[in-house]
Design a protein around this motif. Structure first.
Motif, mmCIF file in Angstrom:
data_model
loop_
_atom_site.group_PDB
_atom_site.id
_atom_site.type_symbol
_atom_site.label_atom_id
_atom_site.label_comp_id
_atom_site.label_asym_id
_atom_site.label_seq_id
_atom_site.Cartn_x
_atom_site.Cartn_y
_atom_site.Cartn_z
ATOM 1 N N MET A 1 73.385 28.413 18.171
ATOM 2 C CA MET A 1 73.856 27.841 19.434
ATOM 3 C C MET A 1 75.072 28.608 19.927
ATOM 4 O O MET A 1 75.877 29.076 19.129
ATOM 5 N N SER A 2 75.216 28.721 21.236
ATOM 6 C CA SER A 2 76.319 29.482 21.805
ATOM 7 C C SER A 2 77.274 28.554 22.530
ATOM 8 O O SER A 2 76.903 27.486 23.001
ATOM 9 N N SER A 3 78.533 28.976 22.616
ATOM 10 C CA SER A 3 79.532 28.192 23.321
ATOM 11 C C SER A 3 79.351 28.341 24.813
ATOM 12 O O SER A 3 78.893 29.369 25.288
ATOM 13 N N PRO A 4 79.744 27.323 25.597
ATOM 14 C CA PRO A 4 79.576 27.427 27.027
ATOM 15 C C PRO A 4 80.474 28.487 27.642
ATOM 16 O O PRO A 4 81.537 28.775 27.156
ATOM 17 N N SER A 5 80.012 29.079 28.722
ATOM 18 C CA SER A 5 80.803 30.052 29.461
ATOM 19 C C SER A 5 81.963 29.355 30.141
ATOM 20 O O SER A 5 81.881 28.184 30.494
ATOM 21 N N SER A 36 70.414 12.499 14.208
ATOM 22 C CA SER A 36 70.772 13.619 13.327
ATOM 23 C C SER A 36 69.920 13.616 12.069
ATOM 24 O O SER A 36 69.449 14.676 11.619
ATOM 25 N N VAL A 37 69.715 12.427 11.512
ATOM 26 C CA VAL A 37 68.904 12.305 10.297
ATOM 27 C C VAL A 37 67.467 12.714 10.592
ATOM 28 O O VAL A 37 66.844 13.470 9.830
ATOM 29 N N ARG A 38 66.916 12.228 11.699
ATOM 30 C CA ARG A 38 65.536 12.548 12.053
ATOM 31 C C ARG A 38 65.346 14.050 12.309
ATOM 32 O O ARG A 38 64.276 14.600 12.009
ATOM 33 N N CYS A 39 66.381 14.688 12.874
ATOM 34 C CA CYS A 39 66.282 16.119 13.177
ATOM 35 C C CYS A 39 66.611 16.992 11.972
ATOM 36 O O CYS A 39 66.322 18.200 11.988
ATOM 37 N N ALA A 59 64.238 25.275 19.699
ATOM 38 C CA ALA A 59 63.840 24.467 18.533
ATOM 39 C C ALA A 59 64.629 23.169 18.465
ATOM 40 O O ALA A 59 64.084 22.110 18.103
ATOM 41 N N ASP A 60 65.914 23.220 18.823
ATOM 42 C CA ASP A 60 66.743 22.006 18.828
ATOM 43 C C ASP A 60 66.186 20.984 19.821
ATOM 44 O O ASP A 60 66.113 19.783 19.527
ATOM 45 N N ILE A 61 65.808 21.463 20.995
ATOM 46 C CA ILE A 61 65.294 20.555 22.027
ATOM 47 C C ILE A 61 63.974 19.934 21.585
ATOM 48 O O ILE A 61 63.740 18.729 21.780
ATOM 49 N N ARG A 62 63.109 20.727 20.992
ATOM 50 C CA ARG A 62 61.827 20.191 20.508
ATOM 51 C C ARG A 62 62.066 19.133 19.444
ATOM 52 O O ARG A 62 61.408 18.068 19.445
ATOM 53 N N ALA A 63 62.997 19.394 18.531
ATOM 54 C CA ALA A 63 63.301 18.425 17.469
ATOM 55 C C ALA A 63 63.887 17.147 18.063
ATOM 56 O O ALA A 63 63.545 16.029 17.642
ATOM 57 N N GLU A 71 58.096 14.050 23.339
ATOM 58 C CA GLU A 71 57.676 15.457 23.240
ATOM 59 C C GLU A 71 57.222 16.019 24.577
ATOM 60 O O GLU A 71 57.338 17.218 24.835
ATOM 61 N N ASN A 72 56.716 15.164 25.474
ATOM 62 C CA ASN A 72 56.224 15.632 26.766
ATOM 63 C C ASN A 72 57.342 16.145 27.682
ATOM 64 O O ASN A 72 57.080 16.810 28.693
ATOM 65 N N GLN A 73 58.595 15.869 27.345
ATOM 66 C CA GLN A 73 59.718 16.335 28.161
ATOM 67 C C GLN A 73 60.337 17.625 27.639
ATOM 68 O O GLN A 73 61.206 18.209 28.289
ATOM 69 N N ALA A 74 59.883 18.062 26.483
ATOM 70 C CA ALA A 74 60.513 19.215 25.842
ATOM 71 C C ALA A 74 60.433 20.480 26.701
ATOM 72 O O ALA A 74 61.417 21.214 26.845
ATOM 73 N N ALA A 75 59.262 20.769 27.270
ATOM 74 C CA ALA A 75 59.085 22.006 28.030
ATOM 75 C C ALA A 75 60.034 22.067 29.222
ATOM 76 O O ALA A 75 60.636 23.113 29.508
ATOM 77 N N ASP A 76 60.171 20.940 29.928
ATOM 78 C CA ASP A 76 61.049 20.911 31.089
ATOM 79 C C ASP A 76 62.502 21.092 30.676
ATOM 80 O O ASP A 76 63.269 21.809 31.333
ATOM 81 N N LEU A 77 62.897 20.473 29.587
ATOM 82 C CA LEU A 77 64.271 20.586 29.106
ATOM 83 C C LEU A 77 64.574 22.012 28.637
ATOM 84 O O LEU A 77 65.679 22.520 28.851
ATOM 85 N N ILE A 78 63.610 22.636 28.000
ATOM 86 C CA ILE A 78 63.796 24.023 27.565
ATOM 87 C C ILE A 78 63.991 24.930 28.766
ATOM 88 O O ILE A 78 64.851 25.818 28.770
#
Length: 283
Positions: A1-5, A36-39, A59-63, A71-78
């Motif tokens: 993960m990267s820090s925000p600009s 956190s436990v689930r991921c 991968a974080d978003i999918r988890a 899971e159906n929202q993962a693609a849009d969030l990515i």
């Protein structure tokens, strides 16, 4: 993960993504600890993602979505995360495979733009560069950033965008600081040819070229180079990265800066005189 600009546009986009992830977790009725436990990661990582201090990977978003049953929202969030990430692009990352592909990717966005408002305080803008000037400039960029050397292939890709000056109804309002005319890129012949090319562009109906004299009191301090694409986006270029500004408030600030810088510039014969003086100074 990267820090925000540090760019507020980038930070705002990443915070919006973080807020959406928090809503998904709350709608699922689980706590940050349980997520956190689930991921399978520690709670500190969840906290950083939720606060917008860290950008989640694909991968974080999918988890995250799997843990919340969305899971159906993962693609849009990515896609949202990638858009935020693309607002701040390091030159070394962008040019990791060389300059040619980066140049080719730009042309479609340029073709969609009717009015370009360009302010440059460092080099002649790409649209107005000669092949020799572009070669010298790209060579120095490649050497400095230590990226693959494909300058010979990248220069024609950069030159391809220049056709927009002559076709498609595009307009170019360009402001150049006077010292750019006297900052030699390449050898004397290269720089003189570049300056003469500027003079040849000035009569074109699609071009408004202003030069901001070095002498005189300034209303706006010298800024980093920026490119306004209609009122949709601003590309700001610094030493290490290009920042794409998309927030309307910030776009308005750049438009205001361009307007005030325009009032400091000279045009027509006075601008031609400054360019001619720069050519003569080359000897």
């Amino acid at each position: 993960m990267s820090s925000p600009s540090p760019s507020s546009s980038v930070a705002a986009a990443r915070k919006a993504l973080a807020d959406r992830l928090v809503e998904i977790r709350k709608d699922a009725g689980i706590t940050g600890q349980e997520l956190s436990v689930r991921c399978g990661w520690n709670a500190a990582k969840t906290s950083r993602i939720q606060s917008g201090k860290a950008t989640p990977t694909d991968a974080d978003i999918r988890a995250w979505c799997a843990a919340c049953g969305t899971e159906n929202q993962a693609a849009d969030l990515i896609a949202t995360a990638r858009a935020a990430d693309s607002m701040y692009v390091e030159w070394r990352r962008r040019h990791r495979t060389g300059l040619r592909q980066a140049q080719e990717r730009l042309i479609s966005g340029y073709e969609e733009t009717s009015l370009f408002r360009i302010y440059v305080s460092n080099v002649i803008p790409g649209f107005f560069q000669t092949p020799a000037y572009a070669t010298a400039l790209m060579r120095s960029m490649t050497d400095f950033h230590e990226t693959p050397d494909d300058v010979a292939a990248a220069v024609p890709a950069r030159m391809a965008r220049s056709r927009l000056i002559y076709e498609g109804g595009h307009r170019f309002a360009v402001l150049i600081e006077e010292w750019v005319l006297r900052s030699q890129i390449g050898d004397t012949e290269t720089m003189a040819g570049q300056l003469r090319h500027l003079l040849s562009l000035m009569p074109l109906a699609s071009v408004s070229l202003g030069v901001i004299p070095s002498a005189g009191q300034r209303k706006v301090w010298p800024l980093e180079a920026f490119y306004l694409f209609d009122d949709r986006r601003v590309a700001v270029e610094n030493l290490t990265a290009k920042i794409n500004v998309v927030q309307p408030r910030e776009i308005a600030d750049y438009a205001k800066a361009f307007h005030e810088l325009s009032g400091m510039a000279v045009y027509g014969p006075r601008a031609q005189a400054l360019i001619t003086a720069a050519i003569e100074a080359l000897g």
